[in-house]
Write a protein that holds these residues in place. Structure first.
Motif, PDB file in Angstrom:
ATOM      1  N   ASP A   1       0.874  -1.341  -0.254  1.00  0.00           N
ATOM      2  CA  ASP A   1       0.024  -0.032  -0.027  1.00  0.00           C
ATOM      3  C   ASP A   1       0.644   0.539  -0.276  1.00  0.00           C
ATOM      4  OD1 ASP A   1      -2.379  -1.175   0.075  1.00  0.00           O
ATOM      5  OD2 ASP A   1      -2.641  -1.295   2.315  1.00  0.00           O
ATOM      6  N   ARG A   2       2.320   1.154   1.155  1.00  0.00           N
ATOM      7  CA  ARG A   2       2.902   2.752   0.586  1.00  0.00           C
ATOM      8  C   ARG A   2       3.200   2.846  -0.972  1.00  0.00           C
ATOM      9  NH1 ARG A   2       4.682  -0.003   5.837  1.00  0.00           N
ATOM     10  NH2 ARG A   2       6.660   0.027   4.661  1.00  0.00           N
ATOM     11  N   LEU A   3       3.685   1.689  -1.374  1.00  0.00           N
ATOM     12  CA  LEU A   3       4.123   0.863  -2.397  1.00  0.00           C
ATOM     13  C   LEU A   3       3.505   2.587  -4.247  1.00  0.00           C
ATOM     14  CD1 LEU A   3       6.546   0.465  -4.625  1.00  0.00           C
ATOM     15  CD2 LEU A   3       5.452  -1.490  -5.167  1.00  0.00           C
ATOM     16  N   LEU A   4       2.218   1.715  -3.658  1.00  0.00           N
ATOM     17  CA  LEU A   4       0.714   2.594  -4.768  1.00  0.00           C
ATOM     18  C   LEU A   4       0.896   4.146  -4.284  1.00  0.00           C
ATOM     19  CD1 LEU A   4      -1.939  -0.369  -4.353  1.00  0.00           C
ATOM     20  CD2 LEU A   4      -0.626  -0.372  -6.439  1.00  0.00           C
ATOM     21  N   LEU A   5       0.756   4.089  -3.103  1.00  0.00           N
ATOM     22  CA  LEU A   5       0.595   5.489  -3.285  1.00  0.00           C
ATOM     23  C   LEU A   5       1.526   5.993  -3.696  1.00  0.00           C
ATOM     24  CD1 LEU A   5      -0.368   5.922   1.229  1.00  0.00           C
ATOM     25  CD2 LEU A   5      -1.409   6.342  -0.756  1.00  0.00           C
ATOM     26  N   HIS A   6       3.791   5.709  -2.776  1.00  0.00           N
ATOM     27  CA  HIS A   6       4.628   6.555  -3.726  1.00  0.00           C
ATOM     28  C   HIS A   6       4.357   6.649  -5.523  1.00  0.00           C
ATOM     29  CE1 HIS A   6       8.504   7.263  -4.013  1.00  0.00           C
ATOM     30  NE2 HIS A   6       8.538   6.773  -4.788  1.00  0.00           N
ATOM     31  N   LEU A   7       3.654   5.611  -5.716  1.00  0.00           N
ATOM     32  CA  LEU A   7       3.897   5.827  -7.595  1.00  0.00           C
ATOM     33  C   LEU A   7       2.521   6.533  -7.987  1.00  0.00           C
ATOM     34  CD1 LEU A   7       3.963   1.715  -8.054  1.00  0.00           C
ATOM     35  CD2 LEU A   7       5.989   3.399  -8.354  1.00  0.00           C
ATOM     36  N   ARG A   8       1.758   6.977  -6.781  1.00  0.00           N
ATOM     37  CA  ARG A   8       0.613   7.615  -7.493  1.00  0.00           C
ATOM     38  C   ARG A   8       0.552   9.159  -7.192  1.00  0.00           C
ATOM     39  NH1 ARG A   8      -2.150  10.787  -9.690  1.00  0.00           N
ATOM     40  NH2 ARG A   8      -4.072  10.773 -10.580  1.00  0.00           N
ATOM     41  N   PHE A   9       1.356   9.310  -6.123  1.00  0.00           N
ATOM     42  CA  PHE A   9       1.651  10.964  -5.852  1.00  0.00           C
ATOM     43  C   PHE A   9       2.843  10.806  -4.634  1.00  0.00           C
ATOM     44  CE2 PHE A   9      -2.723   8.884  -3.301  1.00  0.00           C
ATOM     45  CZ  PHE A   9      -3.451   9.574  -4.272  1.00  0.00           C
TER      46      PHE A   9
ATOM     47  N   GLY B   1      -0.611  -0.352 -12.802  1.00  0.00           N
ATOM     48  CA  GLY B   1      -1.212  -1.282 -13.145  1.00  0.00           C
ATOM     49  C   GLY B   1      -0.629  -2.613 -13.402  1.00  0.00           C
ATOM     50  N   GLU B   2      -0.009  -1.527 -14.905  1.00  0.00           N
ATOM     51  CA  GLU B   2       0.885  -2.171 -15.827  1.00  0.00           C
ATOM     52  C   GLU B   2       2.251  -2.487 -15.637  1.00  0.00           C
ATOM     53  OE1 GLU B   2       1.845   0.513 -18.563  1.00  0.00           O
ATOM     54  OE2 GLU B   2      -0.313   0.113 -19.887  1.00  0.00           O
ATOM     55  N   ARG B   3       2.508  -1.542 -14.344  1.00  0.00           N
ATOM     56  CA  ARG B   3       3.927  -1.616 -13.550  1.00  0.00           C
ATOM     57  C   ARG B   3       3.918  -3.062 -12.891  1.00  0.00           C
ATOM     58  NH1 ARG B   3       7.324   2.808 -10.982  1.00  0.00           N
ATOM     59  NH2 ARG B   3       7.544   3.291 -13.023  1.00  0.00           N
ATOM     60  N   LEU B   4       3.188  -3.246 -11.681  1.00  0.00           N
ATOM     61  CA  LEU B   4       2.665  -4.314 -10.704  1.00  0.00           C
ATOM     62  C   LEU B   4       2.060  -5.371 -11.503  1.00  0.00           C
ATOM     63  CD1 LEU B   4       1.301  -1.991  -7.872  1.00  0.00           C
ATOM     64  CD2 LEU B   4       3.317  -3.052  -8.508  1.00  0.00           C
ATOM     65  N   GLY B   5       1.959  -5.403 -12.436  1.00  0.00           N
ATOM     66  CA  GLY B   5       0.683  -6.377 -13.123  1.00  0.00           C
ATOM     67  C   GLY B   5      -0.399  -6.999 -13.005  1.00  0.00           C
ATOM     68  N   VAL B   6      -1.252  -5.561 -12.454  1.00  0.00           N
ATOM     69  CA  VAL B   6      -2.472  -5.945 -11.989  1.00  0.00           C
ATOM     70  C   VAL B   6      -3.596  -4.902 -12.449  1.00  0.00           C
ATOM     71  CG1 VAL B   6      -1.839  -7.181  -9.644  1.00  0.00           C
ATOM     72  CG2 VAL B   6      -2.166  -4.443 -10.196  1.00  0.00           C
ATOM     73  N   SER B   7      -4.680  -5.080 -13.001  1.00  0.00           N
ATOM     74  CA  SER B   7      -5.756  -4.535 -13.347  1.00  0.00           C
ATOM     75  C   SER B   7      -5.432  -3.042 -13.005  1.00  0.00           C
ATOM     76  CB  SER B   7      -7.509  -5.030 -13.484  1.00  0.00           C
ATOM     77  OG  SER B   7      -7.555  -5.324 -12.299  1.00  0.00           O
ATOM     78  N   GLN B   8      -6.094  -1.526 -13.795  1.00  0.00           N
ATOM     79  CA  GLN B   8      -6.686  -0.736 -13.374  1.00  0.00           C
ATOM     80  C   GLN B   8      -7.475  -0.373 -12.291  1.00  0.00           C
ATOM     81  OE1 GLN B   8      -9.396   1.206 -14.055  1.00  0.00           O
ATOM     82  NE2 GLN B   8      -9.114   3.391 -12.526  1.00  0.00           N
ATOM     83  N   MET B   9      -7.970  -1.488 -12.219  1.00  0.00           N
ATOM     84  CA  MET B   9      -9.411  -1.332 -11.713  1.00  0.00           C
ATOM     85  C   MET B   9      -9.583  -1.779  -9.810  1.00  0.00           C
ATOM     86  SD  MET B   9     -13.138  -0.690 -11.154  1.00  0.00           S
ATOM     87  CE  MET B   9     -13.281  -0.987 -12.727  1.00  0.00           C
ATOM     88  N   HIS B  10      -8.282  -2.712 -10.122  1.00  0.00           N
ATOM     89  CA  HIS B  10      -7.502  -3.585  -8.832  1.00  0.00           C
ATOM     90  C   HIS B  10      -6.731  -2.389  -8.221  1.00  0.00           C
ATOM     91  CE1 HIS B  10      -6.462  -6.345  -5.609  1.00  0.00           C
ATOM     92  NE2 HIS B  10      -5.308  -6.308  -6.022  1.00  0.00           N
ATOM     93  N   VAL B  11      -6.142  -1.994  -8.934  1.00  0.00           N
ATOM     94  CA  VAL B  11      -4.974  -0.828  -8.372  1.00  0.00           C
ATOM     95  C   VAL B  11      -6.621   1.212  -7.883  1.00  0.00           C
ATOM     96  CG1 VAL B  11      -3.460   1.412  -8.563  1.00  0.00           C
ATOM     97  CG2 VAL B  11      -3.140  -0.624  -9.737  1.00  0.00           C
ATOM     98  N   SER B  12      -7.310   1.026  -8.151  1.00  0.00           N
ATOM     99  CA  SER B  12      -8.248   1.633  -8.214  1.00  0.00           C
ATOM    100  C   SER B  12      -8.878   1.517  -6.706  1.00  0.00           C
ATOM    101  CB  SER B  12      -9.175   1.930  -8.924  1.00  0.00           C
ATOM    102  OG  SER B  12      -9.989   2.694  -8.044  1.00  0.00           O
TER     103      SER B  12
ATOM    104  N   ALA C   1      -8.178   3.427  -2.894  1.00  0.00           N
ATOM    105  CA  ALA C   1      -8.766   4.101  -2.508  1.00  0.00           C
ATOM    106  C   ALA C   1      -9.038   3.238  -0.560  1.00  0.00           C
ATOM    107  CB  ALA C   1     -10.615   3.683  -2.947  1.00  0.00           C
ATOM    108  N   ARG C   2      -8.729   1.633  -0.330  1.00  0.00           N
ATOM    109  CA  ARG C   2      -8.460   1.585   0.500  1.00  0.00           C
ATOM    110  C   ARG C   2      -7.882   1.935   1.304  1.00  0.00           C
ATOM    111  NH1 ARG C   2      -6.635  -4.410   1.085  1.00  0.00           N
ATOM    112  NH2 ARG C   2      -4.665  -3.436   0.875  1.00  0.00           N
ATOM    113  N   SER C   3      -6.856   1.892   1.007  1.00  0.00           N
ATOM    114  CA  SER C   3      -5.549   3.507   1.859  1.00  0.00           C
ATOM    115  C   SER C   3      -5.722   4.418   1.921  1.00  0.00           C
ATOM    116  CB  SER C   3      -4.798   3.042   0.834  1.00  0.00           C
ATOM    117  OG  SER C   3      -3.404   1.330   0.921  1.00  0.00           O
ATOM    118  N   LEU C   4      -6.686   5.150   1.306  1.00  0.00           N
ATOM    119  CA  LEU C   4      -6.070   7.233   1.705  1.00  0.00           C
ATOM    120  C   LEU C   4      -8.066   6.762   3.024  1.00  0.00           C
ATOM    121  CD1 LEU C   4      -6.645   8.138  -2.356  1.00  0.00           C
ATOM    122  CD2 LEU C   4      -5.757   8.153  -0.978  1.00  0.00           C
ATOM    123  N   ASN C   5      -8.857   5.978   2.138  1.00  0.00           N
ATOM    124  CA  ASN C   5     -10.238   6.258   3.655  1.00  0.00           C
ATOM    125  C   ASN C   5      -9.349   5.433   5.236  1.00  0.00           C
ATOM    126  OD1 ASN C   5     -12.547   6.410   1.979  1.00  0.00           O
ATOM    127  ND2 ASN C   5     -12.507   4.833   1.559  1.00  0.00           N
ATOM    128  N   GLN C   6      -8.191   4.949   5.050  1.00  0.00           N
ATOM    129  CA  GLN C   6      -8.331   4.679   6.568  1.00  0.00           C
ATOM    130  C   GLN C   6      -6.967   5.417   6.413  1.00  0.00           C
ATOM    131  OE1 GLN C   6      -5.344   0.657   5.912  1.00  0.00           O
ATOM    132  NE2 GLN C   6      -3.997   1.122   8.153  1.00  0.00           N
TER     133      GLN C   6
END
Length: 290
Positions: free
Chosen positions: A240-248, A258-269, A273-278
Motif C-alpha cells: 500500500d505504501r508503494l502504491l501511494l508512492h507511485l501515485r502521489f 497496474g502495468e508496472r505491478l502486473g494488475v488491473s487498473q480497477m484493482h489499483v483503484s 481507495a482503501r488506503s486513502l480511507n484508512q
C-alpha cells in the motif's frame, strides 16, 4: 558655602595600632576641588596603613565617598542609553573602588585622571555584556559603537544619512563588515510584542505590537497535517505504501501503476481507495465530525 579642607577634619578615631586619623563629616558632600586636595592626603595615609585594620578601612571608605562625584560625572555620558541611572552609578562605583585600590601616588598623576577611565571602562563593560537584547559577538558590539560615531560624524558633514560605501573607509572596515555591524546593532534593544501601539483617539483603538506584525502561514496547517499523517503511512502494508508512492510521488496514472505491478487498473483503484480511507479515518480525531 564651600567647606575648606582644614575645616572638614573634626574628630579622631584610633585604629588600635597607628596614630589617630582625621575624621571627615559627610565626605560625599565635599566639593570636588577640596576632594582632590584631601585625596592626596588620604592616599598617603592609605599607603601607611596595614591592610585589614580599622584605620586602613576607614581611609579607604573615606576616599570612596569623597570621590563619588567622579562616578556621577562619568555616568552622565551614558544617560541616553535607556538604562536605570542607579544601575549605572552602582557599576561606576565598582570602577572607582578598583581605581582606589590600584592608584599609586608615586606616578605623580591626579587621581581623577587615573580613576575616570576605570569608571568609564566598567560602565562600558556593563553595557557590552549585559544590556544587549540578544547575544552578539564582542567584536560586533565594539563595531556598533564605532558605527554610531562614524554615522554621526558623516551625517553632520554630509547633511544626510551616510551610505555604507562612505562609512567603510571611516571605520576602516569592508562594506560587508559595516553591514554586519548594522545588522548586529538591531540586537541592542528589543520591544515586547505586548507593547501597546496607539491607534487613535481612544484606548479602544490601541493595539498590541503583535497584532500588527506577521500573518498566519498557510503552510503551518499543512505541516501539522503531514506530521499527523506520517505515522499513519508507516503503519500501512508495504504494498500500500508503494502504491501511494507511485501515485502521489512519481505521479503515475492508475493504468501505468497496474502495468508496472502486473494488475488491473480497477484493482489499483480499489487498493488506493482503501488506503486513502484508512488514512482519512486516522486523521480525524476522536469526537470530531469527519
Amino acid at each position: 558655602m564651600r567647606t575648606e579642607p582644614a575645616e572638614a577634619t573634626t574628630t579622631c578615631v584610633s585604629n588600635g595600632t597607628h596614630e589617630d586619623l582625621p575624621v571627615l563629616d559627610a565626605p560625599h558632600e565635599i566639593p570636588p576641588r577640596d576632594a582632590r586636595a584631601l585625596s592626596k592626603v588620604f592616599f598617603q595615609e592609605l599607603a601607611e596603613r596595614e591592610e585589614g585594620t580599622e584605620g586602613h578601612q576607614y581611609v579607604r571608605n573615606t576616599l570612596i565617598e569623597m570621590n563619588m562625584s567622579l562616578v556621577v560625572y562619568a555616568a552622565g555620558r551614558f544617560r541616553s542609553r535607556g538604562q536605570e541611572r542607579e544601575d549605572i552609578l552602582q557599576v561606576g562605583m565598582v570602577g572607582l573602588i578598583k581605581a582606589i585600590d590600584r592608584f599609586d601616588l608615586s606616578r605623580e598623576v591626579e587621581f581623577a585622571t587615573f580613576a575616570v577611565p576605570y569608571i568609564v571602562g566598567e560602565i562600558k563593560r556593563f553595557f557590552r555584556d549585559t544590556t544587549w537584547a540578544v547575544h552578539v559577538p564582542r567584536r560586533l558590539q565594539e563595531a556598533r559603537v564605532e558605527l554610531a560615531k562614524a554615522t554621526d560624524e558623516l551625517s553632520a558633514r554630509l547633511g544626510r544619512a551616510p551610505r555604507t560605501s562612505e562609512l567603510a573607509p571611516v571605520m576602516e572596515l569592508s562594506e560587508e563588515e559595516v553591514v554586519e555591524a548594522q545588522v548586529a546593532a538591531n540586537g541592542y534593544t528589543s520591544t515586547s510584542l505586548d507593547a501597546t501601539i496607539a491607534g487613535g483617539d481612544s484606548e479602544e483603538d490601541d493595539a498590541a505590537l503583535a497584532d500588527l506584525m506577521g500573518e498566519e502561514d498557510p503552510a503551518l496547517a499543512l505541516f501539522e497535517e503531514f506530521h499527523t499523517l506520517a505515522p499513519l503511512v508507516d503503519a500501512l502494508a508495504p504494498r500500500d505504501r508503494l502504491l501511494l508512492h507511485l501515485r502521489f510521488v512519481e505521479e503515475l496514472t492508475q493504468t501505468q501503476i497496474g502495468e508496472r505491478l502486473g494488475v488491473s487498473q480497477m484493482h489499483v483503484s480499489r487498493l488506493l481507495a482503501r488506503s486513502l480511507n484508512q488514512l482519512r479515518e486516522g486523521m480525524v480525531e476522536p469526537g470530531t465530525d469527519g
